[in-house]
Motif scaffolding. Structure first.
Motif, mmCIF file in Angstrom:
data_model
loop_
_atom_site.group_PDB
_atom_site.id
_atom_site.type_symbol
_atom_site.label_atom_id
_atom_site.label_comp_id
_atom_site.label_asym_id
_atom_site.label_seq_id
_atom_site.Cartn_x
_atom_site.Cartn_y
_atom_site.Cartn_z
ATOM 1 N N ALA A 203 103.541 5.022 100.268
ATOM 2 C CA ALA A 203 102.983 6.335 99.907
ATOM 3 C C ALA A 203 102.448 6.297 98.479
ATOM 4 N N LEU A 204 103.190 5.662 97.582
ATOM 5 C CA LEU A 204 102.744 5.550 96.184
ATOM 6 C C LEU A 204 101.431 4.788 96.107
ATOM 7 N N GLN A 205 101.371 3.720 96.884
ATOM 8 C CA GLN A 205 100.183 2.861 96.894
ATOM 9 C C GLN A 205 98.946 3.687 97.262
ATOM 10 N N GLU A 206 99.156 4.629 98.189
ATOM 11 C CA GLU A 206 98.023 5.420 98.641
ATOM 12 C C GLU A 206 97.567 6.406 97.565
ATOM 13 N N VAL A 207 98.550 7.029 96.900
ATOM 14 C CA VAL A 207 98.183 8.055 95.911
ATOM 15 C C VAL A 207 97.788 7.422 94.570
ATOM 16 N N PHE A 208 98.535 6.387 94.144
ATOM 17 C CA PHE A 208 98.264 5.710 92.861
ATOM 18 C C PHE A 208 98.034 4.228 93.133
ATOM 19 N N PRO A 209 96.791 3.831 93.404
ATOM 20 C CA PRO A 209 96.565 2.423 93.769
ATOM 21 C C PRO A 209 97.061 1.436 92.699
ATOM 22 N N HIS A 210 97.137 1.877 91.414
ATOM 23 C CA HIS A 210 97.572 0.939 90.360
ATOM 24 C C HIS A 210 99.016 1.199 89.935
ATOM 25 N N PHE A 211 99.819 1.739 90.845
ATOM 26 C CA PHE A 211 101.163 2.168 90.425
ATOM 27 C C PHE A 211 102.025 1.017 89.915
ATOM 28 N N ARG A 212 101.781 -0.217 90.404
ATOM 29 C CA ARG A 212 102.611 -1.346 89.920
ATOM 30 C C ARG A 212 102.412 -1.530 88.425
ATOM 31 N N ASP A 213 101.153 -1.458 88.001
ATOM 32 C CA ASP A 213 100.853 -1.637 86.582
ATOM 33 C C ASP A 213 101.369 -0.471 85.744
ATOM 34 N N THR A 214 101.131 0.761 86.243
ATOM 35 C CA THR A 214 101.519 1.896 85.403
ATOM 36 C C THR A 214 103.045 2.006 85.318
ATOM 37 N N LEU A 215 103.738 1.747 86.413
ATOM 38 C CA LEU A 215 105.206 1.801 86.356
ATOM 39 C C LEU A 215 105.748 0.689 85.466
ATOM 40 N N ALA A 216 105.104 -0.483 85.513
ATOM 41 C CA ALA A 216 105.557 -1.581 84.652
ATOM 42 C C ALA A 216 105.361 -1.197 83.188
ATOM 43 N N ARG A 217 104.258 -0.475 82.902
ATOM 44 C CA ARG A 217 104.039 -0.037 81.512
ATOM 45 C C ARG A 217 105.112 0.962 81.097
ATOM 46 N N SER A 218 105.434 1.896 81.994
ATOM 47 C CA SER A 218 106.487 2.870 81.676
ATOM 48 C C SER A 218 107.811 2.155 81.423
ATOM 49 N N ALA A 219 108.104 1.148 82.264
ATOM 50 C CA ALA A 219 109.366 0.407 82.081
ATOM 51 C C ALA A 219 109.360 -0.297 80.717
ATOM 52 N N ALA A 220 108.204 -0.824 80.313
ATOM 53 C CA ALA A 220 108.135 -1.520 79.016
ATOM 54 C C ALA A 220 108.346 -0.522 77.875
ATOM 55 N N HIS A 221 107.771 0.703 78.007
ATOM 56 C CA HIS A 221 108.004 1.725 76.966
ATOM 57 C C HIS A 221 109.495 2.067 76.911
ATOM 58 N N ALA A 222 110.097 2.239 78.076
ATOM 59 C CA ALA A 222 111.522 2.598 78.120
ATOM 60 C C ALA A 222 112.368 1.479 77.515
ATOM 61 N N ALA A 223 111.966 0.219 77.759
ATOM 62 C CA ALA A 223 112.731 -0.911 77.212
ATOM 63 C C ALA A 223 112.698 -0.865 75.687
ATOM 64 N N GLN A 224 111.517 -0.527 75.143
ATOM 65 C CA GLN A 224 111.394 -0.459 73.692
ATOM 66 C C GLN A 224 112.245 0.692 73.129
ATOM 67 N N ALA A 225 112.173 1.849 73.811
ATOM 68 C CA ALA A 225 112.956 3.005 73.359
ATOM 69 C C ALA A 225 114.443 2.692 73.437
ATOM 70 N N SER A 226 114.834 1.980 74.479
ATOM 71 C CA SER A 226 116.244 1.660 74.667
ATOM 72 C C SER A 226 116.744 0.731 73.550
ATOM 73 N N GLU A 227 115.863 -0.189 73.148
ATOM 74 C CA GLU A 227 116.229 -1.098 72.052
ATOM 75 C C GLU A 227 116.406 -0.330 70.746
ATOM 76 N N LEU A 228 115.501 0.638 70.511
ATOM 77 C CA LEU A 228 115.600 1.458 69.294
ATOM 78 C C LEU A 228 116.895 2.269 69.294
ATOM 79 N N LEU A 229 117.252 2.814 70.465
ATOM 80 C CA LEU A 229 118.478 3.610 70.547
ATOM 81 C C LEU A 229 119.706 2.754 70.280
ATOM 82 N N LEU A 230 119.648 1.493 70.751
ATOM 83 C CA LEU A 230 120.756 0.570 70.493
ATOM 84 C C LEU A 230 120.890 0.318 68.988
ATOM 85 N N GLU A 231 119.726 0.089 68.357
ATOM 86 C CA GLU A 231 119.759 -0.175 66.909
ATOM 87 C C GLU A 231 120.275 1.042 66.154
ATOM 88 N N LEU A 232 119.795 2.237 66.554
ATOM 89 C CA LEU A 232 120.231 3.458 65.881
ATOM 90 C C LEU A 232 121.729 3.672 66.097
#
Ligand SMILES: Nc1ncnc2c1ncn2[C@@H]1O[C@H](COP(=O)(O)OP(=O)(O)OP(=O)(O)O)[C@@H](O)[C@H]1O
Length: 315
Positions: A203-232
């Motif tokens: 279903a995602l593929q149909e609505v967002f053909p590039h969802f693999r890329d965009t979700l991977a980008r979101s995961a990368a942003h979250a990974a960075q935020a998570s690292e900052l929270l660990l440091e803080l």
């Protein structure tokens, strides 16, 4: 952002010798084949035999046959992956697998001296992991999904196929005329991950053909935020002391207080607190203005208690 299988293998630069987590499924059969061809004589296959699964012996037989064809040594370890109370079967199997990989590497240290291990999760597994995290209401650490490289127990772990679409991995293997064993539990609709794969992803593929890329980008942003929270969290904990001083905790903003409390509990090896447990702990800390106000809250298997001006954590 997604990569071809060949580009992912070409970009992969582990320190050799390399251990490959080899289940006998399509993804790890492809990864093992590509690594063994790229670094002949420098790769070992690590197989974990989950004795409970009916198909476990089929997997071992396939692993033996492919390793013989590739001239790759196959190291096998049997595990009992029965889940502990409150643990999911997938979680129990994953924990048992990591322990088994570490034990295999250490048992064969003189023979192979493996310091690097590769696993074959791909871009579709990453999407499923992220959607699973969302379905559980995970925080940023969960939304970061799986890292491509990390360290654990003195070993370097890699997921070189994390940006390759699952169908490209299978296509690569099929084009070589290779076979693999299908894990029967991958079709079982009792597992949320399987329902995500079968129903949500198309279903995602149909609505967002590039969802693999965009979700991977979101995961990368979250990974960075998570690292900052660990440091803080580490910096705040160093400032307020261990065990934490209650007055110093109270001086922090609620979000920062929650972050440092999570960090402190992690250093105490307590389970990650649920949102409700953390909210309760924070409201008790706020109520500490009253002299003699006691705190006694269960966090996983640990207890957090007030000890005068400090908090204590007991497992
Ligand atoms: N029993 C096992 N023995 C060795 N390695 C394993 C085993 N199970 C999983 N792995 C490793 O962990 C990775 C992720 O496992 P998971 O079960 O999520 O993957 P999968 O999609 O079923 O992969 P595969 O098609 O290779 O089985 C696998 O690709 C493989 O590298």
């Amino acid at each position: 952002m997604t990569q071809s299988f060949d580009a992912a293998i070409a970009a992969f630069a582990p320190r050799l010798p390399l251990g490959v987590g080899f289940s006998g499924g399509a993804d790890s059969s492809a990864l093992l084949t590509a690594c063994a061809e790229r670094w002949p004589g420098q790769v070992a296959a690590l197989h974990v035999h989950h004795g409970l699964q009916a198909a476990a012996d089929d997997f071992v037989r396939h692993c033996q046959a492919l390793c013989a064809r590739l001239s790759v040594p196959l190291l096998v370890r049997h595990v009992d992956a029965r889940p502990a109370a409150g643990q999911s079967p997938e979680d129990a199997a994953r924990q048992a697998r990591y322990g088994a990989f570490e034990a295999l590497v250490s048992a064969h240290q003189t023979q192979f001296a493996i310091k690097n291990i590769a696993l074959a999760q791909h871009a579709d597994d990453q999407v499923e992991t992220l959607l699973l995290a969302l379905s559980r209401g995970a925080g940023v650490a969960g939304l970061a999904a799986m890292p491509m490289h990390w360290q654990r127990a003195g070993l370097h772990w890699h997921r070189p196929l994390l940006r390759v679409a699952g169908r490209d991995v299978r296509q690569w293997l099929r084009a070589r005329g290779e076979h693999w064993v299908e894990d029967p539990t991958n079709q079982d609709p009792r597992y949320t991950r399987n329902r995500i794969r079968a129903q949500l992803v198309p279903a995602l593929q149909e609505v967002f053909p590039h969802f693999r890329d965009t979700l991977a980008r979101s995961a990368a942003h979250a990974a960075q935020a998570s690292e900052l929270l660990l440091e803080l969290g580490a910096a705040d904990l160093a400032a307020i002391g261990t065990p934490p001083r209650i007055d110093a905790l109270r001086a922090l903003s609620p979000a920062r207080q929650a972050n440092v409390l999570r960090h402190w509990l992690r250093t105490c090896h307590a389970t990650t607190p649920s949102a409700a447990q953390l909210a309760e702990l924070q409201s008790q800390i706020a109520a500490c203005r009253t002299r003699g106000h006691a705190i006694r809250i269960r966090v996983g298997r640990a207890w957090v208690v007030r000890e005068g001006a400090l908090l204590g954590c007991y497992n």
